[in-house]
Design a protein around this motif. Structure first.
Motif, PDB file in Angstrom:
ATOM      1  N   GLN A  76       2.139   9.280  -6.282  1.00  0.00           N
ATOM      2  CA  GLN A  76       3.781   9.287  -6.089  1.00  0.00           C
ATOM      3  C   GLN A  76       4.036  10.823  -5.792  1.00  0.00           C
ATOM      4  N   LEU A  77       4.782  11.234  -4.664  1.00  0.00           N
ATOM      5  CA  LEU A  77       5.463  12.358  -4.081  1.00  0.00           C
ATOM      6  C   LEU A  77       6.745  12.169  -4.153  1.00  0.00           C
ATOM      7  N   THR A  78       7.500  13.087  -5.061  1.00  0.00           N
ATOM      8  CA  THR A  78       8.942  13.210  -5.098  1.00  0.00           C
ATOM      9  C   THR A  78       9.588  14.383  -4.547  1.00  0.00           C
ATOM     10  N   GLY A  79      10.392  14.557  -3.460  1.00  0.00           N
ATOM     11  CA  GLY A  79      10.982  15.802  -3.115  1.00  0.00           C
ATOM     12  C   GLY A  79      11.450  15.833  -1.683  1.00  0.00           C
ATOM     13  N   SER A  80      11.989  17.038  -1.230  1.00  0.00           N
ATOM     14  CA  SER A  80      12.316  17.084   0.210  1.00  0.00           C
ATOM     15  C   SER A  80      11.181  16.443   1.205  1.00  0.00           C
ATOM     16  N   LEU A  81      11.875  15.734   2.382  1.00  0.00           N
ATOM     17  CA  LEU A  81      10.917  15.474   3.544  1.00  0.00           C
ATOM     18  C   LEU A  81      10.059  16.495   3.749  1.00  0.00           C
ATOM     19  N   LYS A  82      10.671  17.771   3.882  1.00  0.00           N
ATOM     20  CA  LYS A  82      10.037  19.021   4.351  1.00  0.00           C
ATOM     21  C   LYS A  82       8.796  19.388   3.414  1.00  0.00           C
ATOM     22  N   ASP A  83       9.068  19.273   2.224  1.00  0.00           N
ATOM     23  CA  ASP A  83       7.857  19.692   1.052  1.00  0.00           C
ATOM     24  C   ASP A  83       6.844  18.653   1.176  1.00  0.00           C
ATOM     25  N   ILE A  84       7.131  17.398   1.346  1.00  0.00           N
ATOM     26  CA  ILE A  84       6.151  16.376   1.485  1.00  0.00           C
ATOM     27  C   ILE A  84       5.259  16.328   2.709  1.00  0.00           C
ATOM     28  N   ILE A  85       5.824  16.954   3.793  1.00  0.00           N
ATOM     29  CA  ILE A  85       5.043  17.015   5.077  1.00  0.00           C
ATOM     30  C   ILE A  85       4.123  18.329   4.786  1.00  0.00           C
ATOM     31  N   ALA A  86       4.879  19.353   4.288  1.00  0.00           N
ATOM     32  CA  ALA A  86       4.006  20.554   3.903  1.00  0.00           C
ATOM     33  C   ALA A  86       2.675  20.112   3.128  1.00  0.00           C
ATOM     34  N   ASP A  90       0.884  -1.127  -0.027  1.00  0.00           N
ATOM     35  CA  ASP A  90      -0.052  -0.119   0.024  1.00  0.00           C
ATOM     36  C   ASP A  90       0.907   1.250   0.017  1.00  0.00           C
ATOM     37  N   PHE A  91       2.035   1.232   0.497  1.00  0.00           N
ATOM     38  CA  PHE A  91       2.986   2.262   0.660  1.00  0.00           C
ATOM     39  C   PHE A  91       4.381   1.918   0.294  1.00  0.00           C
ATOM     40  N   ASP A  92       5.118   2.451  -0.555  1.00  0.00           N
ATOM     41  CA  ASP A  92       6.792   2.258  -0.216  1.00  0.00           C
ATOM     42  C   ASP A  92       7.371   3.732  -0.431  1.00  0.00           C
ATOM     43  N   ILE A  93       8.411   3.501   0.063  1.00  0.00           N
ATOM     44  CA  ILE A  93       9.663   4.756   0.303  1.00  0.00           C
ATOM     45  C   ILE A  93      10.805   4.422  -0.389  1.00  0.00           C
ATOM     46  N   THR A  94      11.417   5.460  -1.060  1.00  0.00           N
ATOM     47  CA  THR A  94      12.905   5.149  -1.343  1.00  0.00           C
ATOM     48  C   THR A  94      13.610   6.566  -1.495  1.00  0.00           C
ATOM     49  N   GLU A  95      14.593   6.395  -0.346  1.00  0.00           N
ATOM     50  CA  GLU A  95      15.461   7.622  -0.611  1.00  0.00           C
ATOM     51  C   GLU A  95      16.306   7.676  -1.818  1.00  0.00           C
ATOM     52  N   ILE A  96      16.322   9.009  -2.285  1.00  0.00           N
ATOM     53  CA  ILE A  96      16.915   9.239  -3.816  1.00  0.00           C
ATOM     54  C   ILE A  96      18.037  10.218  -3.496  1.00  0.00           C
ATOM     55  N   THR A  97      18.917  10.309  -4.508  1.00  0.00           N
ATOM     56  CA  THR A  97      20.150  11.301  -4.380  1.00  0.00           C
ATOM     57  C   THR A  97      19.741  12.515  -5.244  1.00  0.00           C
ATOM     58  N   ASP A  98      18.671  12.514  -6.260  1.00  0.00           N
ATOM     59  CA  ASP A  98      18.446  13.507  -6.952  1.00  0.00           C
ATOM     60  C   ASP A  98      17.694  14.698  -6.161  1.00  0.00           C
ATOM     61  N   LEU A 115      17.598  15.433   8.828  1.00  0.00           N
ATOM     62  CA  LEU A 115      16.411  14.724   8.581  1.00  0.00           C
ATOM     63  C   LEU A 115      15.598  14.775   7.353  1.00  0.00           C
ATOM     64  N   ASN A 116      16.089  16.176   6.373  1.00  0.00           N
ATOM     65  CA  ASN A 116      15.330  16.658   5.661  1.00  0.00           C
ATOM     66  C   ASN A 116      15.965  16.165   4.057  1.00  0.00           C
ATOM     67  N   LYS A 117      15.937  14.747   4.101  1.00  0.00           N
ATOM     68  CA  LYS A 117      16.364  14.131   2.906  1.00  0.00           C
ATOM     69  C   LYS A 117      15.532  13.875   1.829  1.00  0.00           C
ATOM     70  N   MET A 118      15.936  13.695   0.792  1.00  0.00           N
ATOM     71  CA  MET A 118      15.143  13.485  -0.491  1.00  0.00           C
ATOM     72  C   MET A 118      14.415  12.140  -0.795  1.00  0.00           C
ATOM     73  N   TYR A 119      12.994  12.090  -0.909  1.00  0.00           N
ATOM     74  CA  TYR A 119      12.506  10.826  -1.114  1.00  0.00           C
ATOM     75  C   TYR A 119      11.710  10.743  -2.279  1.00  0.00           C
ATOM     76  N   ARG A 120      11.170   9.520  -2.631  1.00  0.00           N
ATOM     77  CA  ARG A 120      10.066   9.095  -3.587  1.00  0.00           C
ATOM     78  C   ARG A 120       9.235   8.285  -2.771  1.00  0.00           C
ATOM     79  N   MET A 121       7.952   8.786  -2.435  1.00  0.00           N
ATOM     80  CA  MET A 121       7.099   7.977  -1.733  1.00  0.00           C
ATOM     81  C   MET A 121       5.856   7.828  -2.721  1.00  0.00           C
ATOM     82  N   ARG A 122       5.213   6.322  -2.431  1.00  0.00           N
ATOM     83  CA  ARG A 122       4.127   5.859  -3.321  1.00  0.00           C
ATOM     84  C   ARG A 122       2.972   5.490  -2.575  1.00  0.00           C
ATOM     85  N   PHE A 123       1.797   5.881  -2.769  1.00  0.00           N
ATOM     86  CA  PHE A 123       0.799   5.431  -1.754  1.00  0.00           C
ATOM     87  C   PHE A 123      -0.615   4.937  -2.939  1.00  0.00           C
TER      88      PHE A 123
END
Length: 375
Positions: free
Chosen positions: A205-215, A182-190, A231-239
């Motif tokens: 799909q949400l891709t960006g900094s954790l700060k922007d995702i939480i916003a 139902d959910f997956d998360i990947t830390e990315i370098t871009d 803590l403010n790393k870059m992620y790709r999250m899919r729901f």
């Protein structure tokens, strides 16, 4: 005789060095997918490059606008839709979507790099000499712009000379698969300056900094999120849609990353929306179809199809760089269509009041701050 030939070769070499565009074209492409079905002239004074991608919903809406513009100006003006994607992906997309503009691939990324394309959709207008006349969101390029440039740019260049075809080695297309859970998360370098929101048929799909995702999850201005750099790393999250993961995005993210969130109140300048007398549009004013995201955001205007006021205020807060507070949170969650100006405050206030009965004003109020830390 030898001296004359040598002089001719020297002159030819000098011309090539001084005027390379006469020989090498202005726009480099890797593969021509489709010629324009609307443009009627081989020699054009103006060339508009529409940078797009099949996954970019606003690009599709911008393409429809550009198609209408090309129909109005079929001569001396040529639009090329240029994608960096594998040509097989674009061709498959075209079997489901009718495209009438010229379509090409910049698989090497040379033209995207040349014009520093960092967001989509984006457009660049060139004259026959290769001079950049205009750039920006395609929806902001209006008829009066085109009329003005056509009146001052008379020199033409043949389509075949304007575009330089580069050879490339295609790679196999890997079919994208959705999340297995139902959910997956990947830390990315871009690095992503803004949050990328992509709505796939089966998942968000949400891709960006954790700060922007939480916003995004909190419908907040990004600076309302307090988070340390480590803590403010870059992620790709899919729901996946219609799952508990999508309904409880905040909880599942914090559980996965072993974080916690607490709230504080900050007093400062905000945009206050009084919606007590609002008369919102229904969801039948705009219909972009099921394959496109809900927002089309230009340099000064925002359009949205089937979204809540909370989603609109999230976009506005981050465009205007101010927190937004509304008078009624329950009303802010119902779905509507939108078309409003945001660049100039007075015009935005008039637009919101006249069209939707929403009063907006700048105030100093308490607003929430979200503090993210490790558990």
């Amino acid at each position: 005789m030898y001296l004359k030939l040598k002089m001719k070769h020297f002159v030819l070499l000098a011309i090539i060095i001084l005027f390379p565009t006469l020989f090498f074209g202005q726009i480099r492409i890797s593969e021509n997918i489709q010629n324009s079905q609307i443009n009627t002239s081989e020699d054009n004074a103006l060339y508009f490059v529409d940078f797009w991608a099949t996954w970019c919903g606003p690009c599709i809406h911008a393409s429809k606008y550009l198609t209408s513009l090309q129909r109005q100006y079929p001569e001396k003006f040529h639009i090329m839709s240029l994608s960096q994607e594998n040509p097989d992906i674009v061709k498959r997309f075209m079997t489901k979507h009718v495209l009438e503009l010229a379509v090409a691939i910049d698989y090497q990324g040379e033209t995207f790099s040349k014009y520093n394309i960092s967001s989509l959709p984006y457009g660049v207008l060139l004259n026959a000499k290769g001079e950049k006349l205009w750039e920006g969101h395609p929806a902001e390029f209006k008829n009066y712009h085109l009329d003005g440039y056509l009146s001052t740019n008379k020199t033409t260049m043949n389509i075949g000379d304007m575009y330089q075809l580069q050879s490339y080695k295609p790679i196999d297309v890997v079919k994208e698969t959705g999340p297995k859970t139902d959910f997956d998360i990947t830390e990315i370098t871009d690095s992503y300056e803004t949050l990328e929101i992509i709505e796939k048929p089966d998942f968000l799909q949400l891709t960006g900094s954790l700060k922007d995702i939480i916003a995004y999850i909190n419908n907040a201005y990004r600076n309302q999120i307090s988070i340390s750099d480590d803590l403010n790393k870059m992620y790709r999250m899919r729901f996946k849609y219609d799952t508990k993961a999508l309904k409880n995005m905040e909880r599942i993210i914090f559980k996965q990353l072993k974080l916690k969130q607490k709230y504080s109140t900050v007093n400062g300048e905000v945009l206050f929306l009084n919606i007590s007398d609002a008369q919102f549009w229904d969801i039948n004013q705009i219909n972009w179809g099921n394959d496109t995201p809900h927002f089309l955001i230009g340099d000064s205007d925002l359009k949205a199809d089937n979204v809540s006021l909370n989603q609109v205020t999230f976009q506005l807060a981050n465009l205007l760089e101010l927190p937004i507070v509304t008078s009624d949170e329950e009303m802010a969650n119902t779905l509507h269509d939108w078309e409003l100006h945001y660049k100039y405050f007075d015009l935005m206030a008039s637009n919101l009041s006249d069209t939707y009965g929403v009063k907006i004003e700048k105030k100093v109020l308490d607003y929430p701050n979200y503090i993210i830390s490790r558990r």
